[in-house]
Scaffold this motif. Structure first.
Motif, PDB file in Angstrom:
ATOM      1  N   PRO A 274      -5.476 -46.514  19.170  1.00 43.12           N
ATOM      2  CA  PRO A 274      -6.697 -47.314  18.975  1.00 43.12           C
ATOM      3  C   PRO A 274      -7.949 -46.570  19.431  1.00 43.12           C
ATOM      4  O   PRO A 274      -7.898 -45.670  20.276  1.00 43.12           O
ATOM      5  CB  PRO A 274      -6.438 -48.557  19.847  1.00 43.12           C
ATOM      6  CG  PRO A 274      -4.959 -48.614  20.015  1.00 43.12           C
ATOM      7  CD  PRO A 274      -4.485 -47.188  20.008  1.00 43.12           C
ATOM      8  N   ILE A 275      -9.071 -46.967  18.864  1.00 44.89           N
ATOM      9  CA  ILE A 275     -10.359 -46.395  19.248  1.00 44.89           C
ATOM     10  C   ILE A 275     -10.655 -46.755  20.695  1.00 44.89           C
ATOM     11  O   ILE A 275     -10.414 -47.869  21.143  1.00 44.89           O
ATOM     12  CB  ILE A 275     -11.475 -46.928  18.323  1.00 44.89           C
ATOM     13  CG1 ILE A 275     -11.201 -46.520  16.877  1.00 44.89           C
ATOM     14  CG2 ILE A 275     -12.833 -46.428  18.771  1.00 44.89           C
ATOM     15  CD1 ILE A 275     -12.101 -47.207  15.872  1.00 44.89           C
ATOM     16  N   ASN A 276     -11.176 -45.797  21.418  1.00 43.46           N
ATOM     17  CA  ASN A 276     -11.505 -46.000  22.825  1.00 43.46           C
ATOM     18  C   ASN A 276     -12.971 -45.658  23.045  1.00 43.46           C
ATOM     19  O   ASN A 276     -13.474 -44.681  22.497  1.00 43.46           O
ATOM     20  CB  ASN A 276     -10.617 -45.098  23.690  1.00 43.46           C
ATOM     21  CG  ASN A 276     -10.764 -45.379  25.171  1.00 43.46           C
ATOM     22  OD1 ASN A 276     -11.545 -46.230  25.583  1.00 43.46           O
ATOM     23  ND2 ASN A 276     -10.009 -44.666  25.978  1.00 43.46           N
ATOM     24  N   TRP A 277     -13.656 -46.467  23.868  1.00 41.24           N
ATOM     25  CA  TRP A 277     -15.051 -46.132  24.193  1.00 41.24           C
ATOM     26  C   TRP A 277     -15.099 -44.800  24.926  1.00 41.24           C
ATOM     27  O   TRP A 277     -15.932 -43.949  24.633  1.00 41.24           O
ATOM     28  CB  TRP A 277     -15.670 -47.228  25.065  1.00 41.24           C
ATOM     29  CG  TRP A 277     -16.801 -46.725  25.913  1.00 41.24           C
ATOM     30  CD1 TRP A 277     -16.785 -46.431  27.240  1.00 41.24           C
ATOM     31  CD2 TRP A 277     -18.126 -46.380  25.459  1.00 41.24           C
ATOM     32  NE1 TRP A 277     -17.999 -45.937  27.648  1.00 41.24           N
ATOM     33  CE2 TRP A 277     -18.843 -45.903  26.575  1.00 41.24           C
ATOM     34  CE3 TRP A 277     -18.762 -46.429  24.225  1.00 41.24           C
ATOM     35  CZ2 TRP A 277     -20.171 -45.486  26.488  1.00 41.24           C
ATOM     36  CZ3 TRP A 277     -20.083 -46.006  24.145  1.00 41.24           C
ATOM     37  CH2 TRP A 277     -20.774 -45.548  25.266  1.00 41.24           C
ATOM     38  N   ASP A 278     -14.203 -44.605  25.892  1.00 38.50           N
ATOM     39  CA  ASP A 278     -14.222 -43.399  26.706  1.00 38.50           C
ATOM     40  C   ASP A 278     -13.514 -42.255  25.998  1.00 38.50           C
ATOM     41  O   ASP A 278     -12.431 -41.816  26.406  1.00 38.50           O
ATOM     42  CB  ASP A 278     -13.558 -43.659  28.061  1.00 38.50           C
ATOM     43  CG  ASP A 278     -14.415 -44.506  28.976  1.00 38.50           C
ATOM     44  OD1 ASP A 278     -15.626 -44.237  29.051  1.00 38.50           O
ATOM     45  OD2 ASP A 278     -13.882 -45.437  29.592  1.00 38.50           O
ATOM     46  N   LEU A 279     -14.127 -41.744  24.944  1.00 39.40           N
ATOM     47  CA  LEU A 279     -13.550 -40.586  24.265  1.00 39.40           C
ATOM     48  C   LEU A 279     -13.619 -39.360  25.158  1.00 39.40           C
ATOM     49  O   LEU A 279     -12.658 -38.614  25.308  1.00 39.40           O
ATOM     50  CB  LEU A 279     -14.273 -40.359  22.943  1.00 39.40           C
ATOM     51  CG  LEU A 279     -14.046 -41.425  21.871  1.00 39.40           C
ATOM     52  CD1 LEU A 279     -15.025 -41.250  20.722  1.00 39.40           C
ATOM     53  CD2 LEU A 279     -12.617 -41.375  21.355  1.00 39.40           C
ATOM     54  N   PHE A 280     -14.772 -39.140  25.765  1.00 42.23           N
ATOM     55  CA  PHE A 280     -14.951 -37.997  26.668  1.00 42.23           C
ATOM     56  C   PHE A 280     -14.851 -38.501  28.100  1.00 42.23           C
ATOM     57  O   PHE A 280     -15.606 -39.378  28.514  1.00 42.23           O
ATOM     58  CB  PHE A 280     -16.305 -37.334  26.426  1.00 42.23           C
ATOM     59  CG  PHE A 280     -16.589 -36.191  27.368  1.00 42.23           C
ATOM     60  CD1 PHE A 280     -15.873 -35.006  27.286  1.00 42.23           C
ATOM     61  CD2 PHE A 280     -17.578 -36.305  28.342  1.00 42.23           C
ATOM     62  CE1 PHE A 280     -16.130 -33.961  28.163  1.00 42.23           C
ATOM     63  CE2 PHE A 280     -17.841 -35.264  29.210  1.00 42.23           C
ATOM     64  CZ  PHE A 280     -17.121 -34.089  29.126  1.00 42.23           C
ATOM     65  N   THR A 281     -13.915 -37.937  28.853  1.00 36.84           N
ATOM     66  CA  THR A 281     -13.690 -38.401  30.223  1.00 36.84           C
ATOM     67  C   THR A 281     -13.950 -37.344  31.282  1.00 36.84           C
ATOM     68  O   THR A 281     -14.184 -37.677  32.443  1.00 36.84           O
ATOM     69  CB  THR A 281     -12.236 -38.895  30.384  1.00 36.84           C
ATOM     70  OG1 THR A 281     -11.339 -37.787  30.162  1.00 36.84           O
ATOM     71  CG2 THR A 281     -11.928 -40.019  29.391  1.00 36.84           C
ATOM     72  N   ASN A 282     -13.876 -36.048  30.913  1.00 34.84           N
ATOM     73  CA  ASN A 282     -13.959 -34.947  31.866  1.00 34.84           C
ATOM     74  C   ASN A 282     -12.881 -35.069  32.940  1.00 34.84           C
ATOM     75  O   ASN A 282     -13.086 -34.704  34.089  1.00 34.84           O
ATOM     76  CB  ASN A 282     -15.344 -34.860  32.506  1.00 34.84           C
ATOM     77  CG  ASN A 282     -15.574 -33.542  33.228  1.00 34.84           C
ATOM     78  OD1 ASN A 282     -16.017 -33.516  34.372  1.00 34.84           O
ATOM     79  ND2 ASN A 282     -15.263 -32.436  32.582  1.00 34.84           N
ATOM     80  N   SER A 283     -11.726 -35.580  32.541  1.00 40.07           N
ATOM     81  CA  SER A 283     -10.617 -35.766  33.475  1.00 40.07           C
ATOM     82  C   SER A 283      -9.624 -34.614  33.429  1.00 40.07           C
ATOM     83  O   SER A 283      -8.690 -34.565  34.232  1.00 40.07           O
ATOM     84  CB  SER A 283      -9.883 -37.071  33.148  1.00 40.07           C
ATOM     85  OG  SER A 283      -9.297 -36.997  31.854  1.00 40.07           O
ATOM     86  N   GLY A 284      -9.784 -33.712  32.480  1.00 43.09           N
ATOM     87  CA  GLY A 284      -8.811 -32.646  32.289  1.00 43.09           C
ATOM     88  C   GLY A 284      -7.756 -32.992  31.267  1.00 43.09           C
ATOM     89  O   GLY A 284      -6.973 -32.124  30.869  1.00 43.09           O
ATOM     90  N   GLU A 285      -7.708 -34.254  30.828  1.00 42.98           N
ATOM     91  CA  GLU A 285      -6.734 -34.686  29.825  1.00 42.98           C
ATOM     92  C   GLU A 285      -7.365 -34.628  28.437  1.00 42.98           C
ATOM     93  O   GLU A 285      -8.485 -35.109  28.234  1.00 42.98           O
ATOM     94  CB  GLU A 285      -6.266 -36.117  30.115  1.00 42.98           C
ATOM     95  CG  GLU A 285      -5.545 -36.274  31.450  1.00 42.98           C
ATOM     96  CD  GLU A 285      -4.227 -35.524  31.473  1.00 42.98           C
ATOM     97  OE1 GLU A 285      -3.588 -35.428  30.409  1.00 42.98           O
ATOM     98  OE2 GLU A 285      -3.839 -35.047  32.563  1.00 42.98           O
ATOM     99  N   ARG A 286      -6.625 -34.080  27.472  1.00 50.35           N
ATOM    100  CA  ARG A 286      -7.141 -34.000  26.104  1.00 50.35           C
ATOM    101  C   ARG A 286      -6.811 -35.280  25.347  1.00 50.35           C
ATOM    102  O   ARG A 286      -5.838 -35.968  25.640  1.00 50.35           O
ATOM    103  CB  ARG A 286      -6.550 -32.790  25.384  1.00 50.35           C
ATOM    104  CG  ARG A 286      -6.836 -31.468  26.072  1.00 50.35           C
ATOM    105  CD  ARG A 286      -6.355 -30.316  25.230  1.00 50.35           C
ATOM    106  NE  ARG A 286      -7.218 -30.103  24.076  1.00 50.35           N
ATOM    107  CZ  ARG A 286      -6.906 -29.311  23.061  1.00 50.35           C
ATOM    108  NH1 ARG A 286      -5.724 -28.706  23.044  1.00 50.35           N
ATOM    109  NH2 ARG A 286      -7.731 -29.145  22.060  1.00 50.35           N
ATOM    110  N   ILE A 287      -7.634 -35.584  24.364  1.00 49.87           N
ATOM    111  CA  ILE A 287      -7.475 -36.799  23.580  1.00 49.87           C
ATOM    112  C   ILE A 287      -6.212 -36.725  22.730  1.00 49.87           C
ATOM    113  O   ILE A 287      -5.781 -35.633  22.337  1.00 49.87           O
ATOM    114  CB  ILE A 287      -8.723 -37.005  22.682  1.00 49.87           C
ATOM    115  CG1 ILE A 287      -8.764 -38.419  22.111  1.00 49.87           C
ATOM    116  CG2 ILE A 287      -8.755 -35.977  21.571  1.00 49.87           C
ATOM    117  CD1 ILE A 287     -10.058 -38.704  21.347  1.00 49.87           C
TER     118      ILE A 287
END
Length: 383
Positions: free
Chosen positions: A5-18
């Motif tokens: 599903p679409i997520n508002w937080d596409l970019f998180t800068n958490s180190g995890e890729r989408i």
């Protein structure tokens, strides 16, 4: 295949890729131009065919990974983004959802350029398209496309002098598309299934007209190539023509000489605040200030992220490194300094014993490496 599903937080800068199957958010009605002109399956097939052409794709993606992975927005001791860093993250996601360019200001070395690479890497959008700006940069000739008119003329004249029956030569023997190459901006607005990341670096170095010239492109999401329009009219059809792009080895098909994006690119424009931009330009951008680390905790996170690729990430916790960070912070209070000045110093100061500078050399190196960004050359101190 199930789509995420679409997520508002596409970019998180958490180190995890989408997740590569994540659905892309729909644009606002006033920013929805050409998404439905081509079916998603057709766009996906076109994308796959395009990427198969790129000669050095792994190398370019690796370069984006290196730049993107090390961007660590300032964090607290609990590894939470600071308020200033959270503003940057929210601004990136707002720009993606609203299909607006992002204007990032900040001091040199604060990570403005790396932000574009971090977005591209985390969201799996391919290599960053980079347009470094100089006072002589021009939108059409440097950003959108280059047309080698002299090369075309030379080829036609050379062929004519070596052809026995010159009357058989025609313009079709030297199509304009063979002499056109898309620039980074022109490539970014091709009809990709997912948006490309376009970095327009140091926009404040441009002449006064360039920001205004970008406005129409940002509003319409398309541009024309007059040479291809004339050629299409002469041929009387809608047969696509193949032109080179700024991705090495890749070509793209253009119909009737008009380039239209399917998804508005993620445009990251950086500025060192050396000049102001018109209000009309600001109105069309999402503007945010890139924060620089301001305390030892934030710098330790940054150092750990940069050095872990060399299996030296633990050095961020060593007393020698912490002392150097505190020294850097103290000198920075007196003058402007960039984060990479500290990283340069730490690399030299933490070299193995045989290769490390002596204590006397370290003191001299500090005065060289920590020189203020606005300090005059030739001084003996870092101020």
């Amino acid at each position: 295949m199930t789509k995420t599903p679409i997520n508002w937080d596409l970019f998180t800068n958490s180190g995890e890729r989408i997740d590569p199957d994540t659905l892309w958010p729909a644009p606002p009605p006033w920013r929805d131009w050409h998404r439905e002109e081509q079916k998603p399956d057709a766009r996906k097939a076109a994308d796959e065919a395009y990427w198969q052409q790129v000669e050095d794709l792994p190398k370019r993606i690796e370069a984006t990974r290196r730049r993107g992975e090390v961007l660590q927005l300032p964090r607290t001791e609990a590894n939470k983004l600071t308020d200033e860093a959270e503003r940057v993250r929210l601004a990136v996601n707002a720009a993606i959802h609203l299909r607006r360019p992002l204007l990032v200001t900040g001091t040199p070395g604060s990570g403005k350029t790396s932000l574009a690479h971090a977005i591209a890497w985390e969201l799996r959008l391919g290599p960053v398209l980079h347009w470094p700006i100089t006072p002589r940069s021009r939108l059409i000739e440097d950003g959108l496309y280059q047309y080698d008119a002299l090369g075309r003329l030379h080829d036609s004249q050379f062929a004519a002098t070596n052809e026995q029956d010159k009357s058989k030569r025609s313009a079709d023997d030297f199509p304009a598309s063979d002499y056109i190459a898309l620039g980074p901006v022109g490539t970014a607005f091709l009809p990709f299934q997912r948006p490309r990341v376009l970095l327009i670096d140091e926009l404040d170095k441009s002449d006064l007209q360039l920001p205004n010239e970008l406005l129409n492109l940002f509003e319409e999401g398309e541009y024309d190539i007059p040479q291809l329009i004339r050629e299409a009219k002469r041929c009387g059809g809608k047969t696509p023509t193949s032109v080179r792009t700024c991705d090495p080895g890749a070509t793209s098909l253009i119909t009737t000489g008009r380039v239209r994006c399917s998804e508005f690119p993620i445009v990251v424009m950086t500025s060192n605040r050396e000049r102001d931009f018109p209000a009309a330009f600001h109105r069309r951008c999402i503007r945010v200030e890139m924060p620089a680390p301001t305390d030892a905790i934030a710098f330790q996170w940054l150092v750990r992220k940069h050095f872990e690729q060399q299996n030296r990430g633990k050095l961020a916790d060593k007393k020698q490194v912490l002392d150097e960070i505190l020294t850097f912070l103290e000198t920075t209070k007196q003058d402007d300094r960039a984060t990479d000045q500290l990283l340069n110093a730490l690399h030299l100061l933490t070299l193995p014993n045989a290769a490390a500078p002596t204590k006397d050399q370290i003191e001299t190196l500090r005065s060289v490496l920590y020189k203020g960004l606005r300090a005059r050359d030739g001084g003996a101190d870092g101020g």
